[in-house]
Enzyme design. Sequence first.
Site, mmCIF file in Angstrom:
data_model
loop_
_atom_site.group_PDB
_atom_site.id
_atom_site.type_symbol
_atom_site.label_atom_id
_atom_site.label_comp_id
_atom_site.label_asym_id
_atom_site.label_seq_id
_atom_site.Cartn_x
_atom_site.Cartn_y
_atom_site.Cartn_z
ATOM 1 C CG HIS A 17 -1.917 -1.048 1.348
ATOM 2 N ND1 HIS A 17 -2.057 -1.838 2.465
ATOM 3 C CD2 HIS A 17 -2.867 -1.479 0.478
ATOM 4 C CE1 HIS A 17 -3.053 -2.694 2.283
ATOM 5 N NE2 HIS A 17 -3.554 -2.502 1.076
ATOM 6 C CE LYS A 41 -10.372 -8.059 1.390
ATOM 7 N NZ LYS A 41 -9.341 -7.052 1.058
ATOM 8 N NE ARG A 90 -2.463 -7.711 -4.112
ATOM 9 C CZ ARG A 90 -3.226 -8.030 -3.100
ATOM 10 N NH1 ARG A 90 -2.720 -8.078 -1.891
ATOM 11 N NH2 ARG A 90 -4.493 -8.332 -3.261
ATOM 12 C CB SER A 128 -4.284 -6.731 4.634
ATOM 13 O OG SER A 128 -4.038 -5.455 4.114
HETATM 14 O O1 PNS Z 1 -8.482 -3.100 0.176
HETATM 15 P P1 PNS Z 1 -9.742 -3.705 -0.389
HETATM 16 O O2 PNS Z 1 -10.409 -4.588 0.638
HETATM 17 O O3 PNS Z 1 -9.502 -4.424 -1.684
HETATM 18 O O4 PNS Z 1 -10.698 -2.459 -0.694
HETATM 19 C C1 PNS Z 1 -11.994 -2.669 -1.251
HETATM 20 C C2 PNS Z 1 -12.859 -1.405 -1.075
HETATM 21 C C3 PNS Z 1 -12.957 -1.030 0.400
HETATM 22 C C4 PNS Z 1 -12.220 -0.266 -1.857
HETATM 23 C C5 PNS Z 1 -14.262 -1.741 -1.665
HETATM 24 O O5 PNS Z 1 -14.827 -2.818 -0.956
HETATM 25 C C6 PNS Z 1 -15.203 -0.543 -1.635
HETATM 26 O O6 PNS Z 1 -15.161 0.283 -2.533
HETATM 27 N N1 PNS Z 1 -16.039 -0.454 -0.564
HETATM 28 C C7 PNS Z 1 -16.984 0.616 -0.389
HETATM 29 C C8 PNS Z 1 -18.379 0.144 -0.781
HETATM 30 C C9 PNS Z 1 -18.579 0.259 -2.274
HETATM 31 O O7 PNS Z 1 -18.466 1.318 -2.869
HETATM 32 N N2 PNS Z 1 -18.899 -0.885 -2.915
HETATM 33 C C10 PNS Z 1 -19.167 -0.963 -4.329
HETATM 34 C C11 PNS Z 1 -17.924 -1.288 -5.107
HETATM 35 S S1 PNS Z 1 -18.393 -1.831 -6.702
#
Ligand code: PNS
Length: 165
Positions: A17, A41, A90, A128
Amino acid sequence: MVCAIYPGSFDPVTNGHLDIIDRASKVFDHVIVAVLENPRKIPTFSMEEKVQMLKKIVVPYPNVEVDSYRGLLIDYAQKRGARIIIKGLRAISDFEFEFQMALTNRQLNCEVETMFMMTNNMYSFISSGIVKEVASYGGEIKTLVPPQVYDMIIKKLTPSSSKPG
Ligand code: PNS
């Protein structure tokens, strides 16, 4: 001024990150590192802890701020007036879901563009989840996470420090 959002669950933040934050800070005028909830998650660290860890590591970057939001990423982008979302990639395994999220976000608001940055190959194996797994069995995570957040992660995850006695 070009403002970009780097969203994630950062549970916890890793060197992978940090590499994206570092590179994004050189490309965009302003970068908002946004802690969001990933409904897929179960978090280990609270939103406040994640913000605290990220704030420690962005100290050297005057054009980077840390924020958190509970809700849709696209709503947050609109609220902050940001038209760019940065995602780190990644491996090919990341691609399918990231592609789906990028297209969904574009469907929700076509003014906001998702841009992908390829990971530095030094960090392509770090996630993570891997950090949590290694630390929870007492393994060494010094090369996986920024030194400023090492103690906080160890305190939460290592078997000897999380259990009394
Ligand atoms: O680090 P991550 O877990 O890959 O991040 C994913 C994250 C938090 C960016 C994604 O789950 C997200 O955008 N969450 C907010 C809710 C949302 O907008 N969901 C629709 C995405 S299509």
